[in-house]
Design a protein around this motif. Structure first.
Motif, PDB file in Angstrom:
ATOM      1  N   VAL A  84       6.011  35.404  73.190  1.00 17.30           N
ATOM      2  CA  VAL A  84       6.904  34.295  73.349  1.00 17.30           C
ATOM      3  C   VAL A  84       7.699  34.069  72.098  1.00 17.30           C
ATOM      4  CG1 VAL A  84       7.174  31.634  73.453  1.00 17.30           C
ATOM      5  CG2 VAL A  84       5.378  32.880  74.898  1.00 17.30           C
ATOM      6  N   ARG A  85       7.152  34.413  71.078  1.00 14.37           N
ATOM      7  CA  ARG A  85       8.022  34.033  69.716  1.00 14.37           C
ATOM      8  C   ARG A  85       8.697  35.236  69.120  1.00 14.37           C
ATOM      9  NH1 ARG A  85       2.330  34.709  67.737  1.00 14.37           N
ATOM     10  NH2 ARG A  85       2.188  36.461  66.059  1.00 14.37           N
ATOM     11  N   ASP A  86       8.521  36.379  69.610  1.00 16.39           N
ATOM     12  CA  ASP A  86       9.010  37.484  69.188  1.00 16.39           C
ATOM     13  C   ASP A  86      10.002  38.474  70.181  1.00 16.39           C
ATOM     14  OD1 ASP A  86      10.066  39.909  67.864  1.00 16.39           O
ATOM     15  OD2 ASP A  86       7.969  40.723  67.467  1.00 16.39           O
ATOM     16  N   PRO A  87      11.324  38.055  70.136  1.00 18.27           N
ATOM     17  CA  PRO A  87      12.009  38.667  71.120  1.00 18.27           C
ATOM     18  C   PRO A  87      12.175  40.066  71.133  1.00 18.27           C
ATOM     19  CG  PRO A  87      13.356  37.636  69.366  1.00 18.27           C
ATOM     20  CD  PRO A  87      11.901  37.412  69.108  1.00 18.27           C
ATOM     21  N   HIS A  88      11.736  40.940  70.110  1.00 13.42           N
ATOM     22  CA  HIS A  88      11.598  42.360  70.199  1.00 13.42           C
ATOM     23  C   HIS A  88      10.443  42.750  70.409  1.00 13.42           C
ATOM     24  CE1 HIS A  88      15.769  42.166  68.322  1.00 13.42           C
ATOM     25  NE2 HIS A  88      15.267  41.403  67.451  1.00 13.42           N
ATOM     26  N   HIS A  89       9.541  41.972  70.872  1.00 10.62           N
ATOM     27  CA  HIS A  89       7.877  42.653  71.023  1.00 10.62           C
ATOM     28  C   HIS A  89       8.012  42.805  72.470  1.00 10.62           C
ATOM     29  CE1 HIS A  89       3.821  43.278  70.763  1.00 10.62           C
ATOM     30  NE2 HIS A  89       3.436  42.428  71.766  1.00 10.62           N
ATOM     31  N   SER A  90       8.690  43.809  73.094  1.00 13.79           N
ATOM     32  CA  SER A  90       8.743  43.970  74.460  1.00 13.79           C
ATOM     33  C   SER A  90       8.999  45.454  74.619  1.00 13.79           C
ATOM     34  CB  SER A  90       9.926  43.170  74.946  1.00 13.79           C
ATOM     35  OG  SER A  90      11.061  43.612  74.479  1.00 13.79           O
TER      36      SER A  90
END
Length: 395
Positions: A268-274
């Motif tokens: 949820v908090r890290d837009p690059h953790h995907s």
């Protein structure tokens, strides 16, 4: 809020100044749910509630019962997906002594218990075709037989059913009886996914904060920088239930009166953790997109199931993505593959249109007139497009 219940937001006040019991939301989507629910509740019609897991189908069913003239009667809930066919049949209709091993006495079923009230059949999509025949009889004739019995019993129970699957699709696959579908689907109530009503997230967070502060004797009263933005940007594949879980976890783990960004899961908090698009495509069947360093071609964390591992074998559930997300991925792939001199319309748009026509033809049984109507075009236009795309012209 009682344990196990799922609230859809803060109390929603209708134009008449009344509250829909247990259900809240001020978004246009929830206003429509409120309107349809109130309208159908005062009738005797069967109700079919449709929505993804975690959207609050049981709350809507409860609201239908409480707003109906049957509100003084019982409200009986049955999770059809939790029991085997034989156990579910006994649970719904009851059984007589000796009907099977362990049946040491007569036992009334849920339909008898719901007489004069309402019965909520959750996950009705999981019932077998054999059991669906017996459910159809209850709907049509208001009678049934206990397992092992030959005499009929009558019931005056209103049926409220729910499904997290596309029942019409199951009908087409011959996994659900069409006659039962039309008997249940008198008035459908379609619940929006949380990602389709993001404006309700602040009210939901406030409600869950108040509740879990009280339950856990905590005082988390405000949100830290970036928290609400992260919550509203997330895709919420688990819908309201997932949001409820994250808020409860944050309250329990908080050491101060502030819910900070670090209290939220990494997805949820890290837009690059995907996972990047190339991993999504691999999971979808082999499409490979090159890595992009600027992050523009990465799938948002909202597009990936919480906790999904990185890598080509990540369990990415494409069925939980909305059309907008999938369209963005398709366009990105088309742009990556196209040459500078190539016509982008033919690379992207024509490919999508061809696939749309091809799949819709199959759903319409190859009937071009029906297909053209669904596409909003005349039959001659459809025939020309089919010829241009090399599709079968035979009806």
């Amino acid at each position: 809020m009682h344990s196990g219940n799922l609230h859809l937001g803060c109390d929603f006040v209708s134009s008449r100044g009344q509250l829909l019991p247990g259900v809240i939301g001020h978004s246009p989507a929830m206003r429509e749910v409120d309107r349809v629910t109130r309208k159908v509740a005062v009738s005797n019609a069967s109700v079919l509630i449709l929505g993804e897991t975690g959207t609050g189908k049981e709350l809507i069913a409860s609201a239908v019962h409480r707003l109906s003239h049957r509100s003084g009667g019982p409200f009986v809930k049955v999770n059809c997906g939790a029991l085997s066919e034989s156990l579910l049949e006994s649970e719904l209709f009851g059984h007589v002594r000796g009907a099977f091993t362990g049946a040491v006495a007569n036992r009334a079923g849920r339909f008898e218990a719901a007489d004069g009230g309402s019965i909520f059949l959750d996950e009705i999509n999981s019932t077998t075709l054999t059991l669906q025949v017996k459910l159809l009889r209850v709907l049509q004739e208001k009678e049934f037989e206990r397992v092992g019995d030959t005499s009929s019993h009558r019931t005056d129970a209103r049926i409220i059913a729910a499904s997290n699957r596309d029942l019409m699709r199951q009908v087409q696959l011959e996994e659900f009886r069409e006659d039962l579908y039309w008997r249940l689907n008198v008035v459908p109530v379609e619940l929006p996914a949380l990602r389709h009503r993001r404006e309700d997230i602040p009210a939901l967070v406030a409600f869950f904060l108040d509740h879990y502060n009280e339950v856990n004797d905590r005082y988390v009263s405000h949100l830290g920088p970036g928290v609400m933005r992260a919550l509203q940007d997330y895709h919420w594949p688990g819908n309201v239930r997932e949001l409820q879980n994250y808020v409860e976890r944050a309250v329990v783990m908080s050491d101060t009166d502030e819910l900070v960004l670090d209290a939220l899961p990494l997805c949820v908090r890290d837009p690059h953790h995907s996972a990047p698009v190339r991993e999504l495509n691999s999971a979808a069947g082999g499409l490979q997109a090159p890595p992009v360093s600027n992050g523009m071609n990465e799938v948002r964390p909202s597009d990936v199931a919480p906790g999904a591992p990185a890598g080509a074998n990540a369990a990415l559930d494409i069925n939980r993505m909305d059309l907008k997300t999938l369209a963005r991925i398709v366009v990105q792939r088309g742009l990556d593959e196209a040459d500078d001199a190539e016509d982008l319309h033919s690379v992207v748009v024509d490919q999508v249109e061809r696939e749309l026509i091809s799949q819709l033809l199959l759903r319409c049984g190859g009937v071009q007139t029906k297909t053209a109507s669904r596409l909003g075009m005349n039959r001659n236009t459809l025939s020309k497009k089919m010829k241009d795309y090399g599709l079968n012209l035979d009806d």
